[in-house]
Scaffold this active site. Structure first.
Site, short mmCIF file in Angstrom:
data_model
loop_
_atom_site.label_atom_id
_atom_site.label_comp_id
_atom_site.label_asym_id
_atom_site.label_seq_id
_atom_site.Cartn_x
_atom_site.Cartn_y
_atom_site.Cartn_z
N SER A 125 -12.44 -17.62 -16.90
CA SER A 125 -13.77 -17.58 -16.19
C SER A 125 -13.99 -16.49 -15.13
CB SER A 125 -13.88 -19.22 -15.53
OG SER A 125 -14.98 -19.03 -14.55
N TYR A 149 -10.37 -26.12 -10.14
CA TYR A 149 -10.71 -25.60 -11.22
C TYR A 149 -10.35 -24.09 -11.59
CZ TYR A 149 -13.85 -23.50 -15.06
OH TYR A 149 -14.46 -22.82 -15.94
N LYS A 153 -7.51 -22.26 -13.98
CA LYS A 153 -7.54 -21.12 -15.00
C LYS A 153 -6.63 -20.09 -14.77
CE LYS A 153 -11.27 -22.43 -17.31
NZ LYS A 153 -10.96 -23.05 -18.71
N TYR A 177 -15.37 -15.49 -18.70
CA TYR A 177 -16.77 -15.63 -19.11
C TYR A 177 -17.39 -15.49 -17.67
CZ TYR A 177 -15.03 -18.25 -23.24
OH TYR A 177 -14.16 -18.74 -24.23
N ASP A 295 -20.62 -20.37 -2.46
CA ASP A 295 -21.17 -19.58 -3.53
C ASP A 295 -21.16 -18.01 -2.93
OD1 ASP A 295 -21.86 -21.44 -5.33
OD2 ASP A 295 -23.77 -21.41 -4.79
#
Ligand code: NAD
Ligand code: UD1
Length: 338
Positions: A125, A149, A153, A177, A295
Protein backbone atom coordinates in the site's frame (compact mmCIF):
# COMPACT_ATOMS: atom_id res chain seq x y z
CA UNK A 1 -0.46 -23.98 -14.44
CA UNK A 2 -2.61 -22.09 -11.96
CA UNK A 3 -2.54 -19.08 -9.68
CA UNK A 4 -3.51 -19.35 -6.03
CA UNK A 5 -5.33 -16.17 -5.05
CA UNK A 6 -5.51 -15.52 -1.30
CA UNK A 7 -8.30 -13.11 -0.36
CA UNK A 8 -9.80 -13.80 -3.77
CA UNK A 9 -13.39 -13.09 -2.72
CA UNK A 10 -12.48 -9.60 -1.44
CA UNK A 11 -12.76 -6.31 -3.30
CA UNK A 12 -9.52 -6.27 -5.30
CA UNK A 13 -9.15 -10.06 -5.28
CA UNK A 14 -12.55 -10.67 -6.93
CA UNK A 15 -11.77 -8.24 -9.76
CA UNK A 16 -8.38 -9.86 -10.26
CA UNK A 17 -9.87 -13.37 -10.35
CA UNK A 18 -12.34 -12.15 -13.00
CA UNK A 19 -9.44 -10.78 -15.08
CA UNK A 20 -7.44 -13.98 -14.66
CA UNK A 21 -10.33 -16.19 -15.78
CA UNK A 22 -11.19 -13.85 -18.67
CA UNK A 23 -7.58 -14.12 -19.81
CA UNK A 24 -7.90 -17.92 -19.86
CA UNK A 25 -5.82 -18.52 -16.73
CA UNK A 26 -6.75 -20.96 -13.97
CA UNK A 27 -7.35 -19.39 -10.55
CA UNK A 28 -7.78 -21.16 -7.23
CA UNK A 29 -9.26 -18.97 -4.51
CA UNK A 30 -8.77 -19.22 -0.78
CA UNK A 31 -10.37 -16.89 1.77
CA UNK A 32 -11.61 -17.20 5.34
CA UNK A 33 -14.63 -15.02 4.40
CA UNK A 34 -13.95 -12.71 7.37
CA UNK A 35 -14.54 -9.68 5.12
CA UNK A 36 -16.25 -11.12 2.05
CA UNK A 37 -18.97 -13.51 0.95
CA UNK A 38 -18.90 -16.75 -0.99
CA UNK A 39 -21.63 -15.51 -3.36
CA UNK A 40 -18.93 -13.37 -4.98
CA UNK A 41 -17.96 -16.58 -6.81
CA UNK A 42 -21.43 -16.75 -8.44
CA UNK A 43 -20.96 -13.18 -9.65
CA UNK A 44 -17.51 -13.98 -11.06
CA UNK A 45 -19.04 -16.94 -12.86
CA UNK A 46 -21.77 -14.71 -14.34
CA UNK A 47 -19.10 -12.31 -15.63
CA UNK A 48 -16.60 -14.82 -16.99
CA UNK A 49 -18.62 -17.99 -17.61
CA UNK A 50 -16.12 -19.80 -15.38
CA UNK A 51 -16.06 -20.62 -11.69
CA UNK A 52 -12.77 -20.68 -9.83
CA UNK A 53 -12.12 -23.52 -7.38
CA UNK A 54 -12.67 -22.20 -3.86
CA UNK A 55 -11.52 -23.46 -0.48
CA UNK A 56 -12.46 -21.71 2.73
CA UNK A 57 -9.06 -21.58 4.38
CA UNK A 58 -7.62 -19.27 7.02
CA UNK A 59 -3.98 -18.25 6.55
CA UNK A 60 -3.55 -18.88 10.25
CA UNK A 61 -4.20 -22.60 9.57
CA UNK A 62 -0.89 -24.01 8.24
CA UNK A 63 -2.29 -27.51 7.58
CA UNK A 64 -5.20 -26.05 5.64
CA UNK A 65 -2.73 -24.18 3.44
CA UNK A 66 -0.61 -27.27 2.86
CA UNK A 67 -3.72 -29.22 1.89
CA UNK A 68 -4.54 -26.67 -0.82
CA UNK A 69 -1.08 -26.92 -2.39
CA UNK A 70 -1.29 -30.74 -2.22
CA UNK A 71 -4.77 -30.79 -3.79
CA UNK A 72 -3.79 -28.43 -6.62
CA UNK A 73 -0.25 -29.35 -7.69
CA UNK A 74 -0.70 -27.17 -10.81
CA UNK A 75 -0.28 -24.01 -8.66
CA UNK A 76 2.89 -22.27 -9.81
CA UNK A 77 2.35 -18.76 -8.41
CA UNK A 78 0.44 -16.90 -5.71
CA UNK A 79 -1.27 -13.53 -5.61
CA UNK A 80 -1.54 -12.62 -1.95
CA UNK A 81 -4.40 -10.23 -1.13
CA UNK A 82 -5.63 -11.76 2.15
CA UNK A 83 -5.25 -9.47 5.10
CA UNK A 84 -7.00 -7.01 7.36
CA UNK A 85 -6.93 -3.44 6.07
CA UNK A 86 -8.74 -0.97 8.34
CA UNK A 87 -6.25 1.60 9.64
CA UNK A 88 -8.35 2.72 12.62
CA UNK A 89 -9.06 -0.85 13.71
CA UNK A 90 -5.34 -1.65 13.47
CA UNK A 91 -4.64 1.12 15.98
CA UNK A 92 -7.16 -0.27 18.47
CA UNK A 93 -6.37 -3.95 17.81
CA UNK A 94 -2.68 -4.09 16.86
CA UNK A 95 -2.20 -7.74 17.87
CA UNK A 96 -5.04 -8.83 15.63
CA UNK A 97 -3.34 -7.11 12.68
CA UNK A 98 0.18 -8.31 13.44
CA UNK A 99 -1.04 -11.86 13.92
CA UNK A 100 -3.39 -12.05 10.96
CA UNK A 101 -1.29 -10.22 8.38
CA UNK A 102 2.24 -11.19 9.38
CA UNK A 103 1.78 -14.70 10.79
CA UNK A 104 -0.64 -15.42 7.94
CA UNK A 105 1.98 -14.44 5.36
CA UNK A 106 4.69 -16.47 7.09
CA UNK A 107 2.41 -19.53 7.04
CA UNK A 108 1.67 -18.93 3.37
CA UNK A 109 5.35 -18.66 2.45
CA UNK A 110 6.19 -21.81 4.42
CA UNK A 111 3.47 -23.72 2.57
CA UNK A 112 4.73 -22.31 -0.73
CA UNK A 113 8.28 -23.37 0.07
CA UNK A 114 7.13 -26.87 1.00
CA UNK A 115 5.24 -27.13 -2.29
CA UNK A 116 8.15 -25.69 -4.30
CA UNK A 117 6.12 -22.63 -5.38
CA UNK A 118 8.43 -19.61 -5.39
CA UNK A 119 6.55 -16.84 -7.16
CA UNK A 120 4.42 -14.33 -5.26
CA UNK A 121 2.70 -11.04 -6.02
CA UNK A 122 1.93 -9.12 -2.83
CA UNK A 123 -0.63 -6.36 -2.10
CA UNK A 124 1.21 -3.57 -0.39
CA UNK A 125 0.00 0.00 0.00
CA UNK A 126 1.03 3.60 -0.51
CA UNK A 127 0.63 3.85 3.25
CA UNK A 128 4.26 2.59 3.52
CA UNK A 129 5.44 6.05 2.40
CA UNK A 130 3.88 7.69 5.48
CA UNK A 131 3.93 11.46 4.97
CA UNK A 132 6.07 11.81 1.85
CA UNK A 133 8.50 14.73 1.57
CA UNK A 134 7.31 15.43 -1.97
CA UNK A 135 4.97 14.17 -4.71
CA UNK A 136 4.80 12.32 -7.04
CA UNK A 137 6.04 9.39 -4.97
CA UNK A 138 8.69 7.08 -6.41
CA UNK A 139 9.36 3.54 -5.21
CA UNK A 140 12.74 4.56 -3.76
CA UNK A 141 11.26 7.16 -1.40
CA UNK A 142 11.85 6.60 2.35
CA UNK A 143 9.47 4.16 4.01
CA UNK A 144 7.78 4.91 7.32
CA UNK A 145 4.63 3.37 8.72
CA UNK A 146 2.37 5.55 10.81
CA UNK A 147 0.02 2.86 12.14
CA UNK A 148 0.04 -0.91 12.80
CA UNK A 149 -1.63 -1.69 9.46
CA UNK A 150 1.14 0.12 7.59
CA UNK A 151 3.70 -1.57 9.82
CA UNK A 152 2.38 -5.00 8.77
CA UNK A 153 2.84 -4.03 5.11
CA UNK A 154 6.42 -2.92 5.75
CA UNK A 155 7.27 -6.07 7.71
CA UNK A 156 5.75 -8.31 5.04
CA UNK A 157 7.64 -6.49 2.27
CA UNK A 158 10.80 -7.13 4.28
CA UNK A 159 10.01 -10.80 4.93
CA UNK A 160 9.38 -11.44 1.24
CA UNK A 161 12.53 -9.67 0.07
CA UNK A 162 14.57 -11.58 2.69
CA UNK A 163 13.17 -14.87 1.36
CA UNK A 164 14.10 -13.87 -2.19
CA UNK A 165 17.57 -12.79 -1.04
CA UNK A 166 18.13 -16.15 0.66
CA UNK A 167 16.91 -18.26 -2.27
CA UNK A 168 17.60 -16.94 -5.78
CA UNK A 169 14.80 -19.10 -7.19
CA UNK A 170 12.14 -16.81 -5.67
CA UNK A 171 10.34 -14.03 -7.56
CA UNK A 172 8.66 -11.43 -5.37
CA UNK A 173 6.57 -8.65 -6.83
CA UNK A 174 5.52 -6.01 -4.32
CA UNK A 175 2.66 -3.84 -5.59
CA UNK A 176 1.99 -0.63 -3.70
CA UNK A 177 -1.59 0.38 -4.41
CA UNK A 178 -2.70 3.98 -4.16
CA UNK A 179 -6.49 4.48 -3.68
CA UNK A 180 -8.50 1.73 -5.40
CA UNK A 181 -12.13 2.64 -6.22
CA UNK A 182 -14.64 1.78 -8.95
CA UNK A 183 -16.21 -1.57 -9.73
CA UNK A 184 -16.55 -4.03 -12.61
CA UNK A 185 -18.52 -2.50 -15.48
CA UNK A 186 -21.14 -5.27 -15.21
CA UNK A 187 -22.19 -3.91 -11.80
CA UNK A 188 -21.95 -7.48 -10.48
CA UNK A 189 -18.87 -7.12 -8.27
CA UNK A 190 -17.67 -4.15 -6.24
CA UNK A 191 -16.66 -2.98 -2.80
CA UNK A 192 -18.93 -4.05 0.06
CA UNK A 193 -17.59 -2.61 3.31
CA UNK A 194 -19.07 -3.70 6.63
CA UNK A 195 -20.73 -1.02 8.76
CA UNK A 196 -20.04 2.69 8.28
CA UNK A 197 -17.27 3.07 5.70
CA UNK A 198 -13.99 4.81 6.56
CA UNK A 199 -12.87 5.50 3.01
CA UNK A 200 -14.13 8.30 0.83
CA UNK A 201 -15.82 6.61 -2.12
CA UNK A 202 -17.69 3.98 -0.10
CA UNK A 203 -18.93 6.78 2.16
CA UNK A 204 -20.10 8.88 -0.80
CA UNK A 205 -21.90 5.83 -2.17
CA UNK A 206 -23.82 5.38 1.10
CA UNK A 207 -24.81 9.05 1.02
CA UNK A 208 -25.89 8.70 -2.62
CA UNK A 209 -27.97 5.65 -1.71
CA UNK A 210 -29.70 7.53 1.12
CA UNK A 211 -28.15 5.28 3.80
CA UNK A 212 -26.14 8.11 5.36
CA UNK A 213 -27.29 11.75 5.45
CA UNK A 214 -24.16 13.74 4.67
CA UNK A 215 -20.47 13.39 3.85
CA UNK A 216 -17.97 14.88 6.32
CA UNK A 217 -15.09 16.42 4.39
CA UNK A 218 -12.12 16.03 6.71
CA UNK A 219 -10.42 19.42 6.58
CA UNK A 220 -10.32 22.25 4.05
CA UNK A 221 -7.00 23.81 5.06
CA UNK A 222 -4.60 21.39 3.37
CA UNK A 223 -1.95 22.71 0.99
CA UNK A 224 -3.87 21.63 -2.10
CA UNK A 225 -5.73 23.43 -4.90
CA UNK A 226 -9.02 23.61 -2.95
CA UNK A 227 -7.81 22.89 0.58
CA UNK A 228 -9.15 19.30 0.72
CA UNK A 229 -6.93 16.20 0.71
CA UNK A 230 -5.56 15.00 -2.63
CA UNK A 231 -5.16 11.30 -3.50
CA UNK A 232 -4.37 9.09 -6.48
CA UNK A 233 -7.61 7.19 -7.15
CA UNK A 234 -7.22 4.15 -9.36
CA UNK A 235 -9.90 2.00 -10.99
CA UNK A 236 -9.97 -1.46 -9.43
CA UNK A 237 -10.09 -3.10 -12.88
CA UNK A 238 -6.91 -1.26 -13.90
CA UNK A 239 -5.38 -2.48 -10.67
CA UNK A 240 -6.55 -6.05 -11.31
CA UNK A 241 -4.97 -6.03 -14.77
CA UNK A 242 -1.63 -4.96 -13.30
CA UNK A 243 -1.52 -8.25 -11.39
CA UNK A 244 -1.50 -10.23 -14.62
CA UNK A 245 1.42 -8.11 -15.86
CA UNK A 246 3.20 -8.66 -12.54
CA UNK A 247 2.70 -12.43 -12.81
CA UNK A 248 4.24 -12.45 -16.29
CA UNK A 249 7.14 -10.35 -15.12
CA UNK A 250 7.69 -12.58 -12.07
CA UNK A 251 7.81 -15.62 -14.34
CA UNK A 252 10.72 -14.01 -16.21
CA UNK A 253 12.63 -12.14 -13.49
CA UNK A 254 13.88 -13.54 -10.17
CA UNK A 255 14.45 -11.52 -7.00
CA UNK A 256 12.29 -8.73 -5.58
CA UNK A 257 10.75 -5.87 -7.52
CA UNK A 258 8.55 -3.10 -6.14
CA UNK A 259 5.98 -1.15 -8.17
CA UNK A 260 3.68 1.78 -7.46
CA UNK A 261 0.21 1.23 -8.89
CA UNK A 262 -1.50 4.57 -9.36
CA UNK A 263 -2.55 6.84 -12.18
CA UNK A 264 -0.02 9.57 -11.36
CA UNK A 265 -2.84 12.12 -11.03
CA UNK A 266 -4.14 13.58 -7.78
CA UNK A 267 -7.76 14.55 -7.12
CA UNK A 268 -9.16 16.34 -4.08
CA UNK A 269 -12.12 15.27 -1.98
CA UNK A 270 -14.25 17.96 -3.61
CA UNK A 271 -13.10 16.88 -7.10
CA UNK A 272 -14.37 13.38 -6.30
CA UNK A 273 -17.67 14.69 -4.94
CA UNK A 274 -18.11 16.69 -8.16
CA UNK A 275 -17.22 13.68 -10.35
CA UNK A 276 -19.70 11.48 -8.47
CA UNK A 277 -22.42 14.09 -8.81
CA UNK A 278 -21.71 14.35 -12.55
CA UNK A 279 -21.80 10.55 -12.94
CA UNK A 280 -25.12 10.17 -11.14
CA UNK A 281 -26.95 13.48 -11.46
CA UNK A 282 -27.38 13.30 -7.68
CA UNK A 283 -26.43 15.97 -5.16
CA UNK A 284 -24.03 14.75 -2.46
CA UNK A 285 -24.61 16.86 0.65
CA UNK A 286 -21.41 17.52 2.57
CA UNK A 287 -20.05 19.61 5.40
CA UNK A 288 -16.49 20.55 6.21
CA UNK A 289 -15.26 19.11 9.52
CA UNK A 290 -11.93 18.86 11.33
CA UNK A 291 -9.02 17.03 9.79
CA UNK A 292 -8.87 13.26 10.39
CA UNK A 293 -5.81 12.54 12.56
CA UNK A 294 -2.96 11.07 10.52
CA UNK A 295 -4.22 12.31 7.13
CA UNK A 296 -1.75 13.97 4.77
CA UNK A 297 -2.12 16.81 2.26
CA UNK A 298 -1.42 14.95 -0.92
CA UNK A 299 -0.38 11.54 -2.09
CA UNK A 300 0.02 10.45 -5.69
CA UNK A 301 2.26 8.04 -7.52
CA UNK A 302 4.98 8.29 -10.04
CA UNK A 303 3.83 5.23 -12.03
CA UNK A 304 6.77 5.28 -14.52
CA UNK A 305 8.42 2.10 -13.24
CA UNK A 306 5.27 0.01 -13.71
CA UNK A 307 4.84 1.48 -17.18
CA UNK A 308 8.41 0.68 -18.18
CA UNK A 309 8.93 -2.74 -16.58
CA UNK A 310 5.40 -4.16 -16.38
CA UNK A 311 4.14 -2.55 -19.57
CA UNK A 312 1.11 -1.43 -17.55
CA UNK A 313 -0.56 1.90 -17.08
CA UNK A 314 -3.99 2.89 -15.83
CA UNK A 315 -6.63 3.39 -18.55
CA UNK A 316 -9.64 4.73 -16.65
CA UNK A 317 -10.14 8.28 -15.31
CA UNK A 318 -12.19 9.45 -12.34
CA UNK A 319 -15.39 9.93 -14.35
CA UNK A 320 -15.37 6.27 -15.30
CA UNK A 321 -14.40 5.24 -11.75
CA UNK A 322 -17.42 7.11 -10.39
CA UNK A 323 -19.78 5.79 -13.09
CA UNK A 324 -18.80 2.19 -12.36
CA UNK A 325 -18.98 2.69 -8.57
CA UNK A 326 -22.43 4.26 -8.97
CA UNK A 327 -23.68 1.38 -11.15
CA UNK A 328 -22.53 -1.17 -8.56
CA UNK A 329 -24.24 0.86 -5.83
CA UNK A 330 -27.52 1.18 -7.81
CA UNK A 331 -27.63 -2.51 -8.72
CA UNK A 332 -26.62 -3.64 -5.20
CA UNK A 333 -27.92 -1.07 -2.68
CA UNK A 334 -27.17 -3.55 0.13
CA UNK A 335 -23.88 -4.78 -1.32
CA UNK A 336 -23.88 -8.56 -1.60
CA UNK A 337 -26.69 -8.67 1.00
CA UNK A 338 -27.09 -11.52 3.46
P1 NAD B 1 -10.83 -7.04 1.31
O1 NAD B 1 -11.03 -7.01 2.78
O2 NAD B 1 -12.01 -6.79 0.44
O3 NAD B 1 -10.16 -8.42 0.88
C1 NAD B 1 -9.26 -9.12 1.71
C2 NAD B 1 -9.76 -10.55 1.84
O4 NAD B 1 -8.87 -11.26 2.68
C3 NAD B 1 -11.15 -10.64 2.47
O5 NAD B 1 -11.98 -11.36 1.58
C4 NAD B 1 -10.92 -11.37 3.77
O6 NAD B 1 -12.01 -12.21 4.10
C5 NAD B 1 -9.64 -12.13 3.49
N1 NAD B 1 -8.82 -12.47 4.67
C6 NAD B 1 -8.42 -11.63 5.66
N2 NAD B 1 -7.68 -12.31 6.55
C7 NAD B 1 -7.62 -13.59 6.11
C8 NAD B 1 -7.00 -14.77 6.62
N3 NAD B 1 -6.33 -14.79 7.78
N4 NAD B 1 -7.14 -15.92 5.92
C9 NAD B 1 -7.84 -15.93 4.75
N5 NAD B 1 -8.45 -14.86 4.24
C10 NAD B 1 -8.34 -13.70 4.92
O7 NAD B 1 -9.66 -6.00 0.96
P2 NAD B 1 -9.18 -5.43 -0.43
O8 NAD B 1 -9.57 -4.01 -0.49
O9 NAD B 1 -9.58 -6.34 -1.53
O10 NAD B 1 -7.61 -5.47 -0.19
C11 NAD B 1 -6.82 -6.56 -0.63
C12 NAD B 1 -5.39 -6.34 -0.20
O11 NAD B 1 -4.93 -5.11 -0.73
C13 NAD B 1 -5.21 -6.24 1.32
O12 NAD B 1 -3.99 -6.89 1.66
C14 NAD B 1 -5.10 -4.75 1.56
O13 NAD B 1 -4.33 -4.45 2.71
C15 NAD B 1 -4.40 -4.29 0.30
N6 NAD B 1 -4.67 -2.88 -0.01
C16 NAD B 1 -5.97 -2.45 -0.13
C17 NAD B 1 -6.23 -1.12 -0.39
C18 NAD B 1 -7.65 -0.62 -0.49
O14 NAD B 1 -7.88 0.58 -0.39
N7 NAD B 1 -8.64 -1.46 -0.73
C19 NAD B 1 -5.18 -0.21 -0.55
C20 NAD B 1 -3.86 -0.69 -0.43
C21 NAD B 1 -3.63 -2.03 -0.17
C1 UD1 C 1 -6.72 5.21 3.45
C2 UD1 C 1 -5.89 4.57 4.53
C3 UD1 C 1 -4.57 4.12 3.93
C4 UD1 C 1 -4.79 3.22 2.72
C5 UD1 C 1 -5.63 4.01 1.72
C6 UD1 C 1 -5.93 3.22 0.47
C7 UD1 C 1 -6.66 5.74 6.53
C8 UD1 C 1 -6.29 6.71 7.60
N1 UD1 C 1 -5.72 5.52 5.60
O1 UD1 C 1 -6.04 6.35 3.05
O2 UD1 C 1 -3.82 3.43 4.88
O3 UD1 C 1 -3.57 2.86 2.15
O4 UD1 C 1 -6.87 4.36 2.35
O5 UD1 C 1 -6.98 2.38 0.71
O6 UD1 C 1 -7.71 5.14 6.55
N2 UD1 C 1 -12.16 11.72 3.46
C9 UD1 C 1 -13.15 12.60 3.82
N3 UD1 C 1 -14.30 12.10 4.38
C10 UD1 C 1 -14.49 10.76 4.58
C11 UD1 C 1 -13.48 9.86 4.19
C12 UD1 C 1 -12.31 10.37 3.66
O7 UD1 C 1 -13.00 13.81 3.66
O8 UD1 C 1 -15.55 10.37 5.10
C13 UD1 C 1 -10.93 12.25 2.82
C14 UD1 C 1 -9.65 11.95 3.57
O9 UD1 C 1 -9.36 12.95 4.49
C15 UD1 C 1 -8.65 11.88 2.41
C16 UD1 C 1 -9.47 11.37 1.22
O10 UD1 C 1 -10.84 11.61 1.56
O11 UD1 C 1 -8.19 13.17 2.09
C17 UD1 C 1 -9.29 9.88 0.97
O12 UD1 C 1 -9.54 9.17 2.18
P1 UD1 C 1 -9.57 7.58 2.23
O13 UD1 C 1 -10.49 7.06 1.18
O14 UD1 C 1 -9.87 7.18 3.65
O15 UD1 C 1 -8.11 7.15 1.81
P2 UD1 C 1 -6.69 7.60 2.43
O16 UD1 C 1 -6.84 8.56 3.51
O17 UD1 C 1 -5.84 7.97 1.29
Amino acid sequence: MAVLVTGGTGFIGSHTVAELLSAGREAIVIDNLSNSKECVLDRIERITGKRPAFRKVDLLDPEGLERVFAEFPQIDSVIHFAGLKAVGESVSKPLLYYENNIFGTVNLCKAMEKAGVKRIVFSSSATVYGKPDSVPIREDFPLRATNPYGETKLVIERILSDIAAADPEWSVSVLRYFNPIGAHESGLIGEDPKGIPNNLLPYIMKVAGGKLPCLSVFGSDYHTHDGTGVRDYIHVVDLAKAHLCALDRAAAVKGTEVFNLGTGKGYSVLDIVAAYEKATGLKIPYRITDRRPGDIDECYADPAKARELLGWSAQYGIDRMCEDSARWQRMNPDGYGD
